[in-house]
Design a protein around this motif. Structure first.
Motif, short mmCIF file in Angstrom:
data_model
loop_
_atom_site.label_atom_id
_atom_site.label_comp_id
_atom_site.label_asym_id
_atom_site.label_seq_id
_atom_site.Cartn_x
_atom_site.Cartn_y
_atom_site.Cartn_z
N UNK A 15 0.86 -1.19 0.00
CA UNK A 15 0.00 0.00 0.00
C UNK A 15 0.89 1.23 0.00
N UNK A 16 0.78 2.02 -1.06
CA UNK A 16 1.56 3.25 -1.14
C UNK A 16 0.84 4.40 -0.45
N UNK A 17 -0.47 4.48 -0.67
CA UNK A 17 -1.22 5.53 0.02
C UNK A 17 -2.67 5.12 0.21
N UNK A 18 -3.26 5.64 1.27
CA UNK A 18 -4.66 5.40 1.60
C UNK A 18 -5.25 6.70 2.11
N UNK A 19 -6.35 7.12 1.50
CA UNK A 19 -7.00 8.37 1.90
C UNK A 19 -8.45 8.12 2.24
N UNK A 20 -9.00 9.02 3.06
CA UNK A 20 -10.42 9.00 3.39
C UNK A 20 -11.15 10.02 2.54
N UNK A 21 -12.48 10.02 2.69
CA UNK A 21 -13.28 11.04 2.02
C UNK A 21 -12.77 12.42 2.43
N UNK A 22 -12.75 13.33 1.47
CA UNK A 22 -12.22 14.66 1.77
C UNK A 22 -10.71 14.72 1.60
#
Length: 355
Positions: free
Chosen positions: A225-232
């Motif tokens: 996993x390189x990046x994980x974002x949430x809503x917004x």
């Protein structure tokens, strides 16, 4: 014959979403008004497993509100032969549906919804025959008894699903229900390397969790996993060391999608951009073009880049709303059916062997 007790079609309509919860295959056509009226007519004529009575779809089109209020055995028995008459020159004022609706009733509602979900049985009938073909499965029909109170109905509906829906259907229902349920203050996501991160709870977090914990190990040889974002665009996690190792620069403007995965198994790593869609924001053509530019800037050619739009369920509004905009050359994945991928192939189909 003695006809089964019958609920008004509107009461049947109210029970169907409980019998077929979110996650059922073709749920929309299992719970809509046409399904309720089709089931009502089956009960009205006694087309229930074990009665040797079978429904023709065009009988549903011939029902009227006035006839539906005549619930005595003699009144119902008198209507059955009338409902089977030749349609030539037949005029039925205030009929429920036009004559040409029978194909939709037969296909959309009966064959691909109620029959598939175990609520209806059928028998082989020659295509040229005018005989009826469909009947309600007996235990399903029992769920529509007017004598059931709400608590008993809910319990019996759950028992019916456990008995008659297959394991895959039940698993799909369970996953969708989990995704729709709120609980706790955060979602704990476990990465392929064993590390964990917290995400705010909600449907999008449930889909993201499924992408990382289920999709990645299932479809990638050596996932990271390189990046994980949430809503917004709130960044939950980013692995700059891993990104640097494969030559990827993560833009400071957070223009990357919800999740960026990498498969380190192939000789040339595979970069996987994932958009998580609970309401909107799929990998459309414009988004794919922008992400390709990011990938190419890191030395990843198109053949070493993949684009996935992840949904909770194939029958969810989000998928139906966005499917027409998904980019060719991308994939769709559903947390409720984790073993499969929908491929939007942009290459000509190669047919070999002449068959």
């Amino acid at each position: 014959m003695t006809f089964p007790p019958i609920l008004p079609w509107k009461d049947i309509h109210a029970r169907l979403p409980v019998i077929f919860p979110e996650g059922c295959a073709n749920r929309e056509h299992s719970i809509w008004e046409i399904a309720a009226k089709t089931i009502f007519v089956m009960l009205y004529v006694g087309a229930v497993e074990g009665n040797s009575v079978w429904l023709r779809p065009d009988q549903v089109t011939r029902m009227t509100d006035a006839q539906a209020e005549l619930l005595g055995d003699d009144e119902r028995a008198a209507w059955v032969p009338l409902s089977m008459q030749s349609s030539k020159g037949l005029n039925i004022p205030d009929r429920w549906y036009a004559v040409n609706t029978r194909e939709s009733i037969r296909d959309d509602t009966i064959r691909y919804a109620l029959l598939q979900n175990g609520a209806v049985i059928d028998r082989p009938v020659p295509t040229t025959s005018s005989a009826g073909r469909y009947a309600l499965q007996a235990e399903f029909a029992a769920l529509l008894s007017p004598n059931l109170d709400e608590a008993t109905f809910i319990a019996k509906a759950a028992a019916w699903r456990e008995k008659y829906l297959n394991a895959g259907a039940l698993a799909r229902i369970a996953i969708v229900r989990k995704g729709a349920a709120a609980g706790g203050t955060y979602e704990l996501v476990t990465f392929p390397n064993g590390e964990t991160r917290r995400m705010a709870t909600g449907p999008s977090a449930d889909i993201s969790k499924a992408v990382i914990e289920v999709f990645a190990p299932k479809f990638l040889q050596e996932p990271g996993v390189i990046s994980l974002s949430e809503s917004g665009n709130k960044v939950v996690a980013r692995d700059d060391e891993l990104a640097k190792a494969i030559g990827l620069t993560i833009p400071a403007d957070k223009s990357l999608p919800d999740i960026v995965l990498v498969d380190l198994g192939p000789a040339h790593p595979l970069l996987v951009f994932v958009e998580v869609v609970h309401t909107d924001g799929p990998v459309n053509h414009a988004r794919k073009t922008a992400l390709l530019q990011i990938a190419e800037g890191a030395g990843f050619a198109a053949e070493h880049t993949a684009f996935v739009t992840a949904y909770l369920d194939r029958d969810a509004t989000a998928f139906r709303k966005t499917v027409s905009s998904l980019a060719w050359g991308s994939y769709a994945w559903f947390a409720s059916e984790p073993d499969s991928l929908v491929i939007f192939n942009d290459k000509p189909l190669q047919i070999r062997g002449g068959c």
